[in-house]
Design a protein around this motif. Structure first.
Motif, PDB file in Angstrom:
ATOM      1  N   THR A 157      52.593  -8.017  12.363  1.00  0.00           N
ATOM      2  CA  THR A 157      53.051  -8.016  13.743  1.00  0.00           C
ATOM      3  C   THR A 157      53.168  -9.437  14.227  1.00  0.00           C
TER       4      THR A 157
ATOM      5  N   LEU B 170      47.252  -3.552  19.083  1.00  0.00           N
ATOM      6  CA  LEU B 170      47.776  -3.769  17.743  1.00  0.00           C
ATOM      7  C   LEU B 170      46.682  -4.203  16.768  1.00  0.00           C
TER       8      LEU B 170
ATOM      9  N   SER C 296      56.550   2.822  12.318  1.00  0.00           N
ATOM     10  CA  SER C 296      57.234   3.770  13.186  1.00  0.00           C
ATOM     11  C   SER C 296      58.723   3.727  12.877  1.00  0.00           C
TER      12      SER C 296
ATOM     13  N   CYS D 289      66.816   0.344  15.388  1.00  0.00           N
ATOM     14  CA  CYS D 289      66.839  -0.921  16.119  1.00  0.00           C
ATOM     15  C   CYS D 289      67.751  -1.913  15.415  1.00  0.00           C
TER      16      CYS D 289
ATOM     17  N   ILE E 199      57.101   7.937  15.806  1.00  0.00           N
ATOM     18  CA  ILE E 199      56.233   6.780  15.956  1.00  0.00           C
ATOM     19  C   ILE E 199      54.776   7.144  15.677  1.00  0.00           C
TER      20      ILE E 199
ATOM     21  N   HIS F 259      51.486   3.010  18.311  1.00  0.00           N
ATOM     22  CA  HIS F 259      52.676   2.664  19.087  1.00  0.00           C
ATOM     23  C   HIS F 259      52.869   3.611  20.269  1.00  0.00           C
TER      24      HIS F 259
ATOM     25  N   LEU G 129      62.757   1.277  23.901  1.00  0.00           N
ATOM     26  CA  LEU G 129      61.820   1.227  22.773  1.00  0.00           C
ATOM     27  C   LEU G 129      62.276   0.201  21.740  1.00  0.00           C
ATOM     28  N   GLN G 130      63.576   0.131  21.532  1.00  0.00           N
ATOM     29  CA  GLN G 130      64.124  -0.785  20.542  1.00  0.00           C
ATOM     30  C   GLN G 130      63.792  -2.239  20.902  1.00  0.00           C
TER      31      GLN G 130
ATOM     32  N   PHE H 119      59.666  -2.920  20.920  1.00  0.00           N
ATOM     33  CA  PHE H 119      58.993  -3.109  19.630  1.00  0.00           C
ATOM     34  C   PHE H 119      59.597  -4.236  18.808  1.00  0.00           C
ATOM     35  N   HIS H 120      60.850  -4.576  19.058  1.00  0.00           N
ATOM     36  CA  HIS H 120      61.387  -5.791  18.445  1.00  0.00           C
ATOM     37  C   HIS H 120      60.631  -7.008  18.948  1.00  0.00           C
TER      38      HIS H 120
ATOM     39  N   ASP I 196      56.219  -6.006  17.997  1.00  0.00           N
ATOM     40  CA  ASP I 196      55.769  -5.628  16.654  1.00  0.00           C
ATOM     41  C   ASP I 196      56.958  -5.384  15.729  1.00  0.00           C
TER      42      ASP I 196
ATOM     43  N   ILE J 276      58.083  -1.588  12.657  1.00  0.00           N
ATOM     44  CA  ILE J 276      59.088  -0.535  12.773  1.00  0.00           C
ATOM     45  C   ILE J 276      60.068  -0.625  11.604  1.00  0.00           C
TER      46      ILE J 276
END
Length: 391
Positions: free
Chosen positions: A66, A94, A214, A218, A252, A256, A290-291, A294-295, A298, A302
């Motif tokens: 991460t 995390l 997850s 993305c 996920i 997450h 969400l895209q 988490f980009h 973390d 993904i």
């Protein structure tokens, strides 16, 4: 049977025994010194130069890589109080080791306006695995009359959902909030009323439970349907370079899911500034929130593709929908065997990016579910289920 399923997913690849070739004889002390030296050099290298690839993260980390585990560069500006609070909370979540469950389950979360036409198909999929899954139904328009015992009394408190608006994200969060109340739920799959399974339950369970990422679609799209939807009002917390796009349907892990529940800072930005017909743009939060989140927080956690197949090849506003005459063994088997994810930008270049779907560092089929299927396909799917879901 369970062992056979796990074996087919590649777990046997981790259990290869050493060969029986004869090697030159070494005196025991020298052999031990050489072995210890090699191991020490390997561990030192992994520490000094931490793994950057997803495959290396699977092997060397129990949690995946991460952004918070990598050396952090000083921020180019002073963070706001809300950003500091959000980063502290996310960082701790995390870092926390996953809570182990003696009976881990997958939460199947159905987002539907009303009836679920494929309950009988899902009943066939679920049968015999009652201790390894749970079901949650968010019906936004009318309460469905259920045809399967697995769906009876599984409706949650629901609210109206408008296509493309923040209410879609709110419904997803509502489903997650209910599913998280069961500590045994470790994976959370979002499905629609037009989704069908592509594999049998054992395959799906092994695929999701025996990895640590997850499955969130993305990618970076510099075109009008990607970064063109970005609003500068999202600054300073969300910069345009971090804005991402992807399909709504996800699977996920629990860690997450909790982060989604805890986040208010980034969610609020999308609630206020990602709307249809805002500043001449059509921004749909369920394709970006969400895209982007988490980009940013973390990226190594993904997979960057969804485990739910959708066919956009017709180039329309909505994906291809399958009629009864379309449903054949060959169609279902071809979708289930796809092992590369494809992303196409929406600008004039129409850049196509093809990436192998990697499961624990090994190439595997991408999709566990598929949509959109019309209700009229139910009988054909029921007749074909046992055949096309055989691994």
């Amino acid at each position: 049977m369970k062992t056979a399923r796990a074996w087919q997913l590649g777990i046997r690849d981790f259990l290869i025994m050493s060969g029986s070739r004869q090697r030159p004889h070494l005196k025991r002390p020298i052999w031990i010194i050489v072995l210890v030296s090699l191991v020490s050099i390997f561990l030192l290298g992994a520490y000094v130069y931490p793994p950057r690839s997803t495959t290396a993260c699977y092997i060397l980390s129990s949690r995946g890589c991460t952004m918070f585990e990598q050396p952090q560069t000083p921020p180019s500006r002073e963070l706001t109080d809300n950003e500091n609070i959000a980063q502290v909370v996310i960082r701790e979540l995390l870092k926390a080791p996953p809570v182990k469950s003696k009976s881990p389950k997958i939460a199947f979360m159905f987002l539907t306006p009303g009836a679920l036409p494929f309950e009988k198909l899902w009943e066939k999929f679920f049968h015999g695995h009652e201790e390894r899954f749970s079901v949650y139904v968010h019906a936004s328009s009318e309460k469905p009359v259920h045809a399967s015992r697995y769906f009876v009394d599984r409706d949650i408190h629901s609210d109206k959902v408008a296509w493309g608006k923040i209410s879609m994200l709110d419904a997803e969060k509502r489903l997650l909030a209910h599913a998280l109340q069961d500590p045994d739920n470790q994976q959370f799959v979002l499905l629609s009323d037009s989704c069908v399974p592509l594999h049998n339950f054992d395959y799906v369970y092994s695929y999701l439970m025996y990895t640590n990422v997850s499955y969130i679609d993305c990618f970076e799209d510099p075109g009008p349907h990607g970064s063109g939807r970005y609003s500068e009002h999202m600054m300073p917390e969300i910069e345009k370079k971090d804005f991402r796009k992807g399909a709504q349907w996800f699977s996920i892990k629990r860690q997450h899911a909790i982060i989604v529940m805890a986040d208010n800072l980034y969610y609020t930005k999308f609630k206020l500034y990602c709307k249809p017909n805002m500043d001449g743009r059509n921004c749909y939060a369920d394709e970006h929130y969400l895209q982007t989140l988490f980009h940013m927080i973390d990226p190594g956690g993904i997979a960057n593709w969804s485990v739910t197949h959708v066919d956009w090849s017709e180039g329309k506003w909505h994906p291809k929908a399958y009629r009864a005459q379309d449903v054949t063994f060959e169609l279902l088997k071809s979708i289930a065997s796809v092992d590369e994810s494809v992303h196409v930008t929406s600008n004039e270049k129409k850049k196509v990016t093809v990436k192998a779907c990697m499961w624990n560092g090994m190439k595997r089929p991408c999709y566990l579910f598929a949509r959109k299927f019309y209700p009229e396909t139910l009988d054909r799917l029921l007749n074909l289920f046992s055949n096309y879901t055989t691994v």
